[in-house]
Design an enzyme around this catalytic site. Structure first.
Site, mmCIF file in Angstrom:
data_model
loop_
_atom_site.group_PDB
_atom_site.id
_atom_site.type_symbol
_atom_site.label_atom_id
_atom_site.label_comp_id
_atom_site.label_asym_id
_atom_site.label_seq_id
_atom_site.Cartn_x
_atom_site.Cartn_y
_atom_site.Cartn_z
ATOM 1 N N HIS A 35 0.862 -1.184 0.000
ATOM 2 C CA HIS A 35 0.000 0.000 0.000
ATOM 3 C C HIS A 35 0.894 1.227 0.000
ATOM 4 O O HIS A 35 1.622 1.483 0.959
ATOM 5 C CB HIS A 35 -0.925 0.009 1.209
ATOM 6 C CG HIS A 35 -1.906 1.136 1.169
ATOM 7 N ND1 HIS A 35 -2.334 1.796 2.295
ATOM 8 C CD2 HIS A 35 -2.538 1.735 0.121
ATOM 9 C CE1 HIS A 35 -3.183 2.749 1.954
ATOM 10 N NE2 HIS A 35 -3.325 2.733 0.642
ATOM 11 N N ASP A 91 1.377 5.374 -0.446
ATOM 12 C CA ASP A 91 0.891 6.758 -0.481
ATOM 13 C C ASP A 91 2.087 7.624 -0.855
ATOM 14 O O ASP A 91 3.167 7.460 -0.279
ATOM 15 C CB ASP A 91 0.369 7.212 0.890
ATOM 16 C CG ASP A 91 -0.703 6.294 1.440
ATOM 17 O OD1 ASP A 91 -1.604 5.934 0.680
ATOM 18 O OD2 ASP A 91 -0.625 5.942 2.635
ATOM 19 N N THR A 95 6.068 0.582 12.160
ATOM 20 C CA THR A 95 7.285 0.731 12.957
ATOM 21 C C THR A 95 8.277 -0.407 12.698
ATOM 22 O O THR A 95 7.931 -1.588 12.809
ATOM 23 C CB THR A 95 6.939 0.764 14.454
ATOM 24 O OG1 THR A 95 6.015 1.821 14.701
ATOM 25 C CG2 THR A 95 8.186 0.980 15.301
#
EC number: 4.2.1.147
Length: 406
Positions: free
Chosen positions: A20, A22, A71
């Site tokens: 995914h 962005d 993280t």
């Protein structure tokens, strides 16, 4: 190109290796350039940004900063970012330039910031690379194409299901619908009926007034247990303290609340306002309201749905202009008071044979109770109605074919 500022997103793949992406594309001299420098200088524990390189000592152009979304907790996590993910992003950016998705003459003027999702449980480096390569290049193309358009977003907002969410939150964007009124006082019978109903998006489930009175608004959550993705109406017939009752129903995941049209305008408007605030539909039940159009005109806040009940004297009823009315009054006139998104539901002795007439007169929701819940074959009884309704909206749809222009 100092004013360039574009955003892209893409999801590709499956399983733990799913990618995914962005990203933001912008000028070095603009806010994206500032964010780029700030992120490089201000590292965050577990989310350390890194320059994208195709191989050691060969950063991609335009300069690209990769920021892990999840993280990074150990060297195994870091290896997935610094290895297959970094290579995938770097090559995707370079290929986007080669394929002229990114104009070659601006590569020294712009930067990219790419947020990368890597599941800690991902194992297959080949899939991590391939999925992130495809998602990054697609996100870049979408950014420069300004995809999606606003029209695309509005057309899709009530249709899609997020893969991680796991269920579809229904909206009434494509009527007509069949509303099954569970006017019962027995929870076991309620559950049995819900299990027997066809799994169709055209079916809405009503927690009838007897159910709510006997079991409280908590019965809505019990219905949700049986059918998580259903559109559930709480038939509260609210007359007073509408805000409190609406919130109680919304807290139990009701999608709509029925308010009595016999209440004062102030009480009705407060209930409608609370429905809007809670993000659910308001239904104004016009049972025993003598002048429905006038009632609607008096309201400053209009309901999403008006519920009309059959008039036993309908065969002799005409409106003020002498026009023959349907069994439920002049539906088209009533709908005009609601605005273009308003819906009309009809109830009262509705049988399958009356569905065509109701729809032809402008009804959007057909409410059936006894015909279905009193049947020994609930599925067949529901299908008697459903055969008059269209297929579910996306039955024949190939959604992926509609996403990108060629």
């Amino acid at each position: 190109m100092s004013d360039i500022y574009e955003i892209g997103e893409a999801l590709i793949g499956d399983g733990p290796e799913l990618a995914h992406i962005d990203l933001i594309v912008g000028s070095k001299q603009g806010p994206v350039g500032t964010a780029f420098a700030t992120n490089m200088a201000s590292m965050s524990v577990g989310h350390t940004p890194l320059l994208s390189v195709i191989r050691p000592n060969l950063p991609t152009k335009p300069a690209t900063l990769i920021v892990p979304k999840v993280t990074v907790q150990n060297l195994d996590d870091a290896s997935k970012i610094f290895g297959p993910a970094q290579t995938a992003v770097g090559r995707a950016v370079a290929d986007a330039v080669e394929e002229e998705i990114i104009p070659k003459d601006i590569v020294e003027d712009i930067v990219l910031m790419v947020n990368v999702f890597i599941d800690p449980s991902a194992k297959d480096y080949r899939k991590i690379y391939q999925y992130n390569y495809g998602a990054t290049k697609l996100a870049i193309k979408r950014a420069f194409d300004k995809y999606p358009s606003v029209d695309k977003v509005l057309a899709e907002k009530d249709r899609g299901t997020h893969p991680i969410m796991g269920f579809k939150a229904m909206k009434l964007w494509n009527p007509p619908y069949l509303q099954v009124a569970l006017d019962l006082d027995n929870e076991d019978r309620m559950r049995s009926i819900i299990r027997d109903l066809p799994k169709r998006e055209r079916i809405l489930i009503e927690a009838g007034t007897p159910l709510v009175k006997k079991f409280g608004v908590e019965i809505i959550s019990k219905i949700r247990e049986e059918r998580p993705g259903a559109f559930i109406i709480a038939d509260l017939k609210t007359l007073d303290v509408g805000r409190v009752e609406v919130k109680m129903a919304a807290d139990e995941t009701a999608d709509a609340v029925a308010i009595s049209g016999l209440g004062t305008n102030e009480s009705i408007e407060k209930a409608i306002h609370e429905c809007s605030k809670q993000g659910i539909y308001s239904i104004l039940d016009m049972m025993n309201v003598s002048d429905i159009p006038s009632k609607l005109e008096e309201l400053k806040l209009k309901p999403n749905i008006v519920l009309l009940h059959r008039n036993i004297d309908s065969e002799t009823m005409r409106d003020n202009d002498g026009e023959q009315q349907s069994e439920w009054g002049n539906i088209k006139d009533i709908k005009s008071k609601l605005g273009k998104r308003g819906l009309i539901a009809v109830a009262g002795g509705v049988t399958p044979e009356k569905v065509d007439t109701a729809l032809a007169n402008g009804a959007n929701i057909i409410i059936a109770g006894r015909y279905i819940i009193g049947s020994s074959d609930v599925r067949r009884a529901a299908e008697d109605f459903l055969r008059y309704l269209p297929q579910d909206s996306d039955t024949m749809r190939l959604a992926l074919d509609e996403d990108e222009k060629i």
